[in-house]
Design a protein around this motif. Structure first.
Motif, PDB file in Angstrom:
ATOM      1  N   UNK A   1     -11.831   2.529  -3.110  1.00 33.99           N
ATOM      2  CA  UNK A   1     -10.790   1.527  -2.622  1.00 33.99           C
ATOM      3  C   UNK A   1     -11.090   1.003  -1.500  1.00 33.99           C
TER       4      UNK A   1
ATOM      5  N   UNK B   1      -5.500  -0.761  -3.971  1.00 35.34           N
ATOM      6  CA  UNK B   1      -6.016  -0.070  -3.159  1.00 35.34           C
ATOM      7  C   UNK B   1      -5.413   1.212  -2.999  1.00 35.34           C
ATOM      8  N   UNK B   2      -4.009   1.273  -2.893  1.00 38.77           N
ATOM      9  CA  UNK B   2      -2.969   2.199  -2.604  1.00 38.77           C
ATOM     10  C   UNK B   2      -3.078   3.295  -3.760  1.00 38.77           C
ATOM     11  N   UNK B   3      -3.018   2.782  -4.936  1.00 44.46           N
ATOM     12  CA  UNK B   3      -2.924   3.593  -6.103  1.00 44.46           C
ATOM     13  C   UNK B   3      -4.315   4.323  -6.255  1.00 44.46           C
TER      14      UNK B   3
ATOM     15  N   UNK C   1      -4.090  -6.708  -4.322  1.00 40.79           N
ATOM     16  CA  UNK C   1      -5.008  -5.828  -3.916  1.00 40.79           C
ATOM     17  C   UNK C   1      -4.642  -4.662  -2.894  1.00 40.79           C
ATOM     18  N   UNK C   2      -3.762  -4.651  -2.193  1.00 43.50           N
ATOM     19  CA  UNK C   2      -3.108  -3.530  -1.591  1.00 43.50           C
ATOM     20  C   UNK C   2      -2.557  -2.454  -2.383  1.00 43.50           C
ATOM     21  N   UNK C   3      -1.851  -3.006  -3.686  1.00 43.04           N
ATOM     22  CA  UNK C   3      -1.246  -2.112  -4.509  1.00 43.04           C
ATOM     23  C   UNK C   3      -2.336  -1.373  -5.367  1.00 43.04           C
TER      24      UNK C   3
ATOM     25  N   UNK D   1       0.882  -1.276   0.022  1.00 42.50           N
ATOM     26  CA  UNK D   1       0.022  -0.135   0.173  1.00 42.50           C
ATOM     27  C   UNK D   1       1.025   1.323  -0.051  1.00 42.50           C
TER      28      UNK D   1
ATOM     29  N   UNK E   1       2.336   2.023  -3.338  1.00 41.63           N
ATOM     30  CA  UNK E   1       1.234   2.347  -4.169  1.00 41.63           C
ATOM     31  C   UNK E   1       1.246   3.765  -3.998  1.00 41.63           C
TER      32      UNK E   1
ATOM     33  N   UNK F   1     -11.343  -9.031  -1.374  1.00 44.41           N
ATOM     34  CA  UNK F   1     -10.705 -10.101  -2.331  1.00 44.41           C
ATOM     35  C   UNK F   1     -11.651 -11.214  -2.119  1.00 44.41           C
TER      36      UNK F   1
ATOM     37  N   UNK G   1      -3.024 -10.590  -1.651  1.00 43.06           N
ATOM     38  CA  UNK G   1      -3.162  -9.472  -1.068  1.00 43.06           C
ATOM     39  C   UNK G   1      -2.177  -8.406  -1.371  1.00 43.06           C
ATOM     40  N   UNK G   2      -1.052  -8.793  -1.739  1.00 46.17           N
ATOM     41  CA  UNK G   2       0.051  -7.765  -2.380  1.00 46.17           C
ATOM     42  C   UNK G   2      -0.735  -7.058  -3.645  1.00 46.17           C
TER      43      UNK G   2
END
Ligand SMILES: [Zn+2]
Lengths: 343, 240
Positions: free
Chosen positions: B214, B80-82, B76-78, A100, A103, B219, B73-74
């Protein structure tokens, strides 16, 4: 908050707290949000790694949004850097925060930096005590760690000793579980022990007189045996005697470390540092020895992201940002971070 | 519409961009359990190759699983973060849909059963058919967690030939290869690919499918968490 202030967003997901915080220059904490997963894990009596990973993924977006909002960080970009715990901790949990954070740093075109969780705990004391005098001894006690660290200055650490088996917080969890006091064990034992007699049972103080290493597995076994021998023993008495034994050993060794290193003070860090008896004993011992007692607020002792942001702020200034291919390291040690410090 | 796709739910890790002209660029590698190390550089690279910056994106597409718990999770977290950082929405697709979309893209016209290796002697699978729906496929059976012995029941269907694809189909190919009316796809259809994900998501978005904020992206694990208590809590858990 002006758009120009170089704010740092901190993210912490190494164990069972999902946390985000915004820190301004000078380690000024603008916001610190912690979503505890304690109730997720309570019925298992310990942290379930897969459940922790799932909960972090669910909680992180709202926790970060709240930290930014409370800090008034609404610029474009809202912060100048993102700091995140990259180890040690649970692999599946660390990766949620790390992914996160990377990102967010790409989205905002700002640097990101991986932070050692243990170094974060050391920085937590700085947030509450900005005018520290070196050297200091830090007693870092949590569910995952029990160590005595000599801090010669920011980023300059020497590990004096650590636990050879269970962490202090782990001993609290195990004993609380055995006594049926619930989870997390630290606060539960603390509460029940307040009404007990700490001299009721003479539990062992392993290696109290020698060295700086710790051992707590024998103590847990001794508690189990004592209750088996005396099934009608008062739970508050058992809890108080157990807590007394843990705190005795911790304080004796920490005090000896301060004297041997000529340190100016003793600093508490980690979740177990929220224990009332430990806090009181450290303050009393330091007063007697004429050194400073640095006992951070309970919120700064337990896992939080303000300490990660503060350590990250310092790391960015002294080592620069981390690369996008940084991985998480569940066993990251403090010595590793020492090696990367520009002296 | 410019769309970024994030793929990290199985052994294949990567990112793809669907650009204004409808061209798809993708950048991926076998993860070797280095999903977090591989994914962010792949995102940066696929954007750079297309001459894009994150701010150009209209939405982020992500593989929601099922697959490797930590890997997905890596991803989905990426995503969500973007999306959180850019203030844009997320569109998810399951790993099984992405596999099926790729299989139908190759020109296969009959049914497809996508099978992802769930480890621990289990697979995740769903049956799909070509359709005029956005994305070109319709789900005939929802994603399910099965024992490999249950696959033949899902694969056989009167009057049609079924293509079995995905790393689960490859792993259990000996169980499936002899069945009448079943064709097991080769290794080019072993993993859901980010290029197929963005194409599928772009088709659905153009047809009016909504994106999610987000915080609302969930998931698809298809398996309860293993609740073994981890007293050695600082040790990394074994992956699914
Ligand atoms: Zn901690």
């Amino acid at each position: 908050m002006s758009d120009q202030a170089p704010l740092v967003l901190g993210i912490e997901t190494s164990c069972d707290e999902t946390a985000a915080a915004v820190v301004a220059p000078g380690r000024d904490v603008l916001s610190s949000v912690v979503a505890s997963q304690a109730d997720v894990h309570a019925r298992f009596g310990g942290v379930v790694p897969e459940l922790a990973g799932r909960a972090h993924l669910e909680l992180l977006v709202p926790v970060i949004a709240e930290a930014l909002e409370r800090a008034g960080a609404d610029g474009h970009p809202p912060v100048a850097a993102v700091a995140v715990t990259s180890g040690p901790g649970l692999m599946g949990s660390l990766l949620v925060g790390l992914s996160h954070a990377k990102a967010l740093s790409m989205a905002w075109a700002v640097p990101f930096v991986g932070v050692n969780h243990l170094e974060g705990h050391l920085f937590a004391s700085l947030l509450d005590h900005p005018d520290l005098e070196w050297p200091l001894v830090v007693l870092l006690v949590s569910g995952g760690h029990t160590m005595l660290v000599l801090v010669e200055g920011l980023g300059r650490y020497r590990l004096l000793g650590q636990t050879l088996d269970d962490a202090a917080g782990e001993a609290f969890d195990k004993v609380a579980r055995f006594l049926g006091l619930g989870y997390p064990g630290g606060p539960a034992v603390d509460r029940v022990a307040a009404g007990g007699d700490p001299t009721a049972f003479a539990f062992p103080r392993a290696m109290a007189a020698q060295g700086y290493d710790f051992s707590f597995s024998g103590l847990k076994t001794a508690v189990v045996r004592a209750v088996e021998r005396e099934p009608l023993a008062s739970t508050p008495d058992v809890a108080a005697s157990f807590q007394e034994a843990v705190v005795d050993v911790l304080v004796a060794k920490a005090r000896r470390a301060v004297a041997a290193t000529g340190s100016r003070g003793l600093c508490l860090a980690g979740g177990v540092a929220a224990n009332s008896l430990l806090r009181a004993r450290v303050e009393a011992a330091c007063a007697e020895d004429g050194v400073a007692a640095l006992v951070p607020s309970r919120a700064m002792c337990t896992d939080n992201a303000a300490m990660i942001a503060a350590a990250g702020q310092w790391r960015l200034a002294h080592g620069g940002p981390s690369p996008l291919d940084l991985g998480a390291d569940p066993n990251l040690g403090l010595a590793l971070s020492q090696a990367t410090v520009k002296q | 519409m410019i769309l970024l796709g994030i793929e990290s739910a199985t052994d294949l890790v990567g990112a793809a961009v669907f650009d204004k002209e409808g061209a798809v660029n993708e950048c991926s590698a076998l993860g070797r359990r280095r999903h977090a190390e591989t994914l962010a550089p792949a995102v940066a690279q696929v954007l750079a190759l297309g001459g894009l910056v994150p701010g150009d994106l209209d939405a982020v597409a992500v593989d929601l699983g099922p697959g490797l718990f930590t890997g997905l999770r890596v991803g989905v977290a990426t995503a969500k973060g973007l999306a959180q950082g850019l203030g844009i929405g997320v569109i998810g697709a399951t790993s099984l849909e992405i596999l099926a979309a790729r299989a139908l893209d190759t020109g296969w016209t009959d049914d497809v059963v996508a099978v992802v290796d769930g480890r621990r002697g289990e697979v995740f699978a769903a049956r799909f058919r070509r359709s005029p729906d956005p994305g070109g496929l319709v789900e005939l059976s929802p994603p399910a967690r099965l024992r490999p012995e249950e696959l033949p029941g899902l694969l056989t269907s009167e009057g049609t030939t079924t293509l079995a694809c995905g790393d689960g189909a490859l792993r259990y190919r000996d169980l499936l290869a002899g069945i009448d009316g079943v064709v097991v796809a080769g290794s080019t259809l072993a993993a859901p690919a980010p290029g197929s994900l963005v194409a599928l998501a772009a088709a659905r978005l153009s047809a009016g499918a909504p994106t999610l904020a987000p915080g609302l992206v969930v998931p698809c694990y298809l398996r309860e968490a293993d609740a073994r208590i981890n007293w050695l809590r600082r040790e990394g858990p074994a992956d699914a």
